[in-house]
Write a protein that holds these residues in place. Structure first.
Motif, PDB file in Angstrom:
ATOM      1  N   GLY A 117       0.483  -0.982   0.044  1.00  0.00           N
ATOM      2  CA  GLY A 117       0.171   0.064   0.386  1.00  0.00           C
ATOM      3  C   GLY A 117       1.284   1.203  -0.067  1.00  0.00           C
ATOM      4  O   GLY A 117       0.625   2.403  -0.882  1.00  0.00           O
ATOM      5  N   PHE A 118       1.999   0.860   1.092  1.00  0.00           N
ATOM      6  CA  PHE A 118       3.122   2.820   1.139  1.00  0.00           C
ATOM      7  C   PHE A 118       3.213   2.474  -0.290  1.00  0.00           C
ATOM      8  O   PHE A 118       3.941   3.427  -1.405  1.00  0.00           O
ATOM      9  N   TRP A 119       3.889   1.499  -1.032  1.00  0.00           N
ATOM     10  CA  TRP A 119       4.540   1.796  -2.122  1.00  0.00           C
ATOM     11  C   TRP A 119       3.579   2.099  -3.249  1.00  0.00           C
ATOM     12  O   TRP A 119       4.045   2.642  -5.027  1.00  0.00           O
ATOM     13  N   GLN A 120       2.147   1.675  -3.264  1.00  0.00           N
ATOM     14  CA  GLN A 120       1.372   2.234  -4.048  1.00  0.00           C
ATOM     15  C   GLN A 120       1.408   3.794  -4.157  1.00  0.00           C
ATOM     16  O   GLN A 120       1.216   4.303  -5.051  1.00  0.00           O
ATOM     17  N   LYS A 121       1.433   4.162  -2.747  1.00  0.00           N
ATOM     18  CA  LYS A 121       1.076   5.754  -2.906  1.00  0.00           C
ATOM     19  C   LYS A 121       2.362   6.198  -3.627  1.00  0.00           C
ATOM     20  O   LYS A 121       2.309   7.545  -3.853  1.00  0.00           O
ATOM     21  N   CYS A 122       3.129   5.853  -2.848  1.00  0.00           N
ATOM     22  CA  CYS A 122       4.783   6.595  -3.159  1.00  0.00           C
ATOM     23  C   CYS A 122       4.541   7.124  -4.705  1.00  0.00           C
ATOM     24  O   CYS A 122       4.727   7.311  -5.473  1.00  0.00           O
ATOM     25  N   ARG A 123       4.517   5.688  -5.632  1.00  0.00           N
ATOM     26  CA  ARG A 123       4.401   5.545  -7.283  1.00  0.00           C
ATOM     27  C   ARG A 123       3.221   6.390  -7.303  1.00  0.00           C
ATOM     28  O   ARG A 123       3.639   6.579  -9.084  1.00  0.00           O
ATOM     29  N   GLN A 124       1.857   6.869  -7.500  1.00  0.00           N
ATOM     30  CA  GLN A 124       0.933   7.335  -7.950  1.00  0.00           C
ATOM     31  C   GLN A 124       2.037   9.237  -8.003  1.00  0.00           C
ATOM     32  O   GLN A 124       2.777   9.779  -7.580  1.00  0.00           O
TER      33      GLN A 124
END
Length: 124
Positions: A117-124
């Motif tokens: 979840g953290f990585w998905q937010k970082c890639r947005q």
């Protein structure tokens, strides 16, 4: 974690990766993929068949059962995520792959889900 579980996960992940790459998988393919001896892989495959994770077809092909596929997919997903995060941090691809392979077996589902979840937010 017991080394047996890690080893089983590695074998199941290897079967999945080989099948995705080649369309089929035999014990010799797993041995080549992991760099293990054919007799070691044969023993491991027998244990995975007994545990209900793998089916060995009459022609020697290895097929993951639903149980085996769930374990393999989970392990491979963790591996891909960890490798991607490590590479983004500046870790060399070879080291990222190696470290991901070690960590994927010890990462709790909770930590994996939070990291994903953290990585998905970082890639947005």
């Amino acid at each position: 974690m017991a080394d047996g579980r890690r080893s089983s996960e590695d074998y199941l992940e290897a079967i999945l990766m080989v099948r995705e790459a080649k369309g089929s998988c035999r014990s010799v393919d797993v041995a080549a993929h992991l760099g293990f001896s054919k007799p070691s892989v044969s023993v491991a495959m027998s244990k995975l068949v007994d545990s209900g994770c793998v089916k060995r077809l009459d022609d020697g092909q290895l097929v993951l059962t639903d149980k085996g596929m769930a374990i393999a997919r989970s392990t491979l997903d963790k591996h891909h995520l960890l490798t991607e995060v490590f590479c983004a941090m500046g870790v060399s691809p070879d080291t990222a792959e190696h470290d991901a392979c070690l960590i994927e077996h010890h990462l709790s589902e909770e930590t994996y889900e939070k990291l994903r979840g953290f990585w998905q937010k970082c890639r947005q």
